[in-house]
Design a protein around this motif. Structure first.
Motif, PDB file in Angstrom:
ATOM      1  N   PHE A 103       0.835  -1.188   0.000  1.00  0.00           N
ATOM      2  CA  PHE A 103       0.000   0.000   0.000  1.00  0.00           C
ATOM      3  C   PHE A 103       0.875   1.246   0.000  1.00  0.00           C
ATOM      4  N   ALA A 104       0.469   2.255  -0.734  1.00  0.00           N
ATOM      5  CA  ALA A 104       1.135   3.552  -0.707  1.00  0.00           C
ATOM      6  C   ALA A 104       0.051   4.621  -0.674  1.00  0.00           C
ATOM      7  N   GLU A 105       0.177   5.565   0.247  1.00  0.00           N
ATOM      8  CA  GLU A 105      -0.805   6.639   0.373  1.00  0.00           C
ATOM      9  C   GLU A 105      -0.188   7.937  -0.128  1.00  0.00           C
ATOM     10  N   PHE A 106      -0.967   8.671  -0.930  1.00  0.00           N
ATOM     11  CA  PHE A 106      -0.489   9.901  -1.534  1.00  0.00           C
ATOM     12  C   PHE A 106      -1.353  11.086  -1.118  1.00  0.00           C
ATOM     13  N   PRO A 107      -0.731  12.257  -0.954  1.00  0.00           N
ATOM     14  CA  PRO A 107      -1.525  13.455  -0.745  1.00  0.00           C
ATOM     15  C   PRO A 107      -2.239  13.788  -2.053  1.00  0.00           C
ATOM     16  N   SER A 108      -3.425  14.363  -1.948  1.00  0.00           N
ATOM     17  CA  SER A 108      -4.196  14.701  -3.149  1.00  0.00           C
ATOM     18  C   SER A 108      -5.031  15.945  -2.887  1.00  0.00           C
ATOM     19  N   ALA A 109      -5.114  16.821  -3.861  1.00  0.00           N
ATOM     20  CA  ALA A 109      -6.001  17.979  -3.754  1.00  0.00           C
ATOM     21  C   ALA A 109      -7.448  17.532  -3.852  1.00  0.00           C
ATOM     22  N   SER A 110      -7.695  16.398  -4.543  1.00  0.00           N
ATOM     23  CA  SER A 110      -9.039  15.839  -4.682  1.00  0.00           C
ATOM     24  C   SER A 110      -8.946  14.328  -4.801  1.00  0.00           C
ATOM     25  N   ALA A 111      -9.304  13.622  -3.739  1.00  0.00           N
ATOM     26  CA  ALA A 111      -9.266  12.159  -3.766  1.00  0.00           C
ATOM     27  C   ALA A 111     -10.187  11.617  -4.854  1.00  0.00           C
ATOM     28  N   THR A 112     -11.333  12.243  -5.041  1.00  0.00           N
ATOM     29  CA  THR A 112     -12.280  11.814  -6.068  1.00  0.00           C
ATOM     30  C   THR A 112     -11.665  11.940  -7.450  1.00  0.00           C
ATOM     31  N   ALA A 113     -11.051  13.077  -7.748  1.00  0.00           N
ATOM     32  CA  ALA A 113     -10.432  13.291  -9.056  1.00  0.00           C
ATOM     33  C   ALA A 113      -9.266  12.335  -9.283  1.00  0.00           C
ATOM     34  N   SER A 114      -8.483  12.075  -8.241  1.00  0.00           N
ATOM     35  CA  SER A 114      -7.362  11.136  -8.377  1.00  0.00           C
ATOM     36  C   SER A 114      -7.888   9.749  -8.739  1.00  0.00           C
ATOM     37  N   GLY A 115      -8.913   9.282  -8.015  1.00  0.00           N
ATOM     38  CA  GLY A 115      -9.488   7.967  -8.300  1.00  0.00           C
ATOM     39  C   GLY A 115     -10.053   7.882  -9.704  1.00  0.00           C
ATOM     40  N   GLN A 116     -10.797   8.904 -10.117  1.00  0.00           N
ATOM     41  CA  GLN A 116     -11.384   8.909 -11.461  1.00  0.00           C
ATOM     42  C   GLN A 116     -10.303   8.873 -12.537  1.00  0.00           C
ATOM     43  N   PHE A 117      -9.204   9.581 -12.301  1.00  0.00           N
ATOM     44  CA  PHE A 117      -8.103   9.577 -13.268  1.00  0.00           C
ATOM     45  C   PHE A 117      -7.560   8.170 -13.484  1.00  0.00           C
ATOM     46  N   PHE A 118      -7.206   7.475 -12.407  1.00  0.00           N
ATOM     47  CA  PHE A 118      -6.615   6.144 -12.545  1.00  0.00           C
ATOM     48  C   PHE A 118      -7.605   5.124 -13.097  1.00  0.00           C
ATOM     49  N   GLU A 119      -8.869   5.295 -12.790  1.00  0.00           N
ATOM     50  CA  GLU A 119      -9.895   4.414 -13.357  1.00  0.00           C
ATOM     51  C   GLU A 119     -10.000   4.621 -14.867  1.00  0.00           C
ATOM     52  N   GLY A 124      -7.927   1.730 -16.071  1.00  0.00           N
ATOM     53  CA  GLY A 124      -8.971   0.749 -15.795  1.00  0.00           C
ATOM     54  C   GLY A 124      -8.852   0.100 -14.431  1.00  0.00           C
ATOM     55  N   TRP A 125      -8.117   0.741 -13.506  1.00  0.00           N
ATOM     56  CA  TRP A 125      -7.934   0.177 -12.179  1.00  0.00           C
ATOM     57  C   TRP A 125      -9.199   0.353 -11.352  1.00  0.00           C
ATOM     58  N   ARG A 126      -9.419  -0.554 -10.411  1.00  0.00           N
ATOM     59  CA  ARG A 126     -10.608  -0.539  -9.563  1.00  0.00           C
ATOM     60  C   ARG A 126     -10.483   0.544  -8.492  1.00  0.00           C
ATOM     61  N   VAL A 127     -11.528   1.329  -8.349  1.00  0.00           N
ATOM     62  CA  VAL A 127     -11.548   2.452  -7.414  1.00  0.00           C
ATOM     63  C   VAL A 127     -12.597   2.199  -6.336  1.00  0.00           C
ATOM     64  N   THR A 128     -12.209   2.446  -5.075  1.00  0.00           N
ATOM     65  CA  THR A 128     -13.141   2.352  -3.962  1.00  0.00           C
ATOM     66  C   THR A 128     -13.103   3.665  -3.198  1.00  0.00           C
ATOM     67  N   PRO A 129     -14.137   4.504  -3.343  1.00  0.00           N
ATOM     68  CA  PRO A 129     -14.163   5.745  -2.563  1.00  0.00           C
ATOM     69  C   PRO A 129     -14.634   5.474  -1.139  1.00  0.00           C
ATOM     70  N   PRO A 180     -15.705  11.656   0.483  1.00  0.00           N
ATOM     71  CA  PRO A 180     -15.154  12.646  -0.443  1.00  0.00           C
ATOM     72  C   PRO A 180     -13.649  12.882  -0.308  1.00  0.00           C
ATOM     73  N   ASP A 181     -13.065  12.496   0.843  1.00  0.00           N
ATOM     74  CA  ASP A 181     -11.656  12.817   1.085  1.00  0.00           C
ATOM     75  C   ASP A 181     -10.690  11.651   0.986  1.00  0.00           C
ATOM     76  N   TYR A 182     -11.200  10.446   0.670  1.00  0.00           N
ATOM     77  CA  TYR A 182     -10.295   9.296   0.597  1.00  0.00           C
ATOM     78  C   TYR A 182     -10.766   8.316  -0.466  1.00  0.00           C
ATOM     79  N   THR A 183      -9.835   7.888  -1.296  1.00  0.00           N
ATOM     80  CA  THR A 183     -10.126   6.923  -2.351  1.00  0.00           C
ATOM     81  C   THR A 183      -8.991   5.926  -2.442  1.00  0.00           C
ATOM     82  N   ASP A 184      -9.336   4.637  -2.547  1.00  0.00           N
ATOM     83  CA  ASP A 184      -8.359   3.589  -2.824  1.00  0.00           C
ATOM     84  C   ASP A 184      -8.410   3.250  -4.306  1.00  0.00           C
ATOM     85  N   VAL A 185      -7.244   2.969  -4.874  1.00  0.00           N
ATOM     86  CA  VAL A 185      -7.119   2.532  -6.265  1.00  0.00           C
ATOM     87  C   VAL A 185      -6.308   1.244  -6.231  1.00  0.00           C
ATOM     88  N   ARG A 186      -6.872   0.141  -6.727  1.00  0.00           N
ATOM     89  CA  ARG A 186      -6.184  -1.153  -6.695  1.00  0.00           C
ATOM     90  C   ARG A 186      -5.643  -1.500  -8.073  1.00  0.00           C
TER      91      ARG A 186
END
Length: 112
Positions: free
Chosen positions: A6-22, A26-31, A34-40
């Motif tokens: 696991f690696a945790e990153f600072p983000s101005a927008s957890a939602t935007a970060s997750g949407q980007f990687f998805e 095509g990575w799986r996103v679990t919000p 509003p302030d925390y999102t996992d990307v697998r």
């Protein structure tokens, strides 16, 4: 057992970060609100924290264990400094520590 998963990153927008990687990979996103999102992706999970009070100042590498108290003892015995005592979060418990060279990392244990 100790492994980096696991690696945790600072983000101005957890939602935007997750949407980007998805969208990009095509990575799986679990919000988790509003302030925390996992990307697998391929056995590693990336967390994106946008809550200013909780956001790490740099990427936070997290080590998985099955025995959090033993890991904490091992960190202290090896000369590490615990910077955040064990606490619960969705999925388990973790603590943060600083190794003698100055980098902060975390150790986590899944919820049973």
């Amino acid at each position: 057992m100790y492994e980096v998963d696991f690696a945790e990153f600072p983000s101005a927008s957890a939602t935007a970060s997750g949407q980007f990687f998805e969208r990009a990979f095509g990575w799986r996103v679990t919000p988790y609100g509003p302030d925390y999102t996992d990307v697998r992706a391929a056995g590693l999970t990336f967390g994106f924290q946008s809550d200013a009070a909780e956001r790490p100042s740099a990427p936070l590498i997290t080590i998985r264990t099955d025995d959090l108290p033993a890991a904490r003892e091992a960190v202290v015995a090896a000369g590490g400094e615990v910077t955040k005592e064990p606490f619960s979060f969705p999925g388990g418990r973790r603590f943060h520590f600083r190794e003698p060279g100055g980098s902060e990392l975390a150790v986590w244990c899944p919820a049973e």
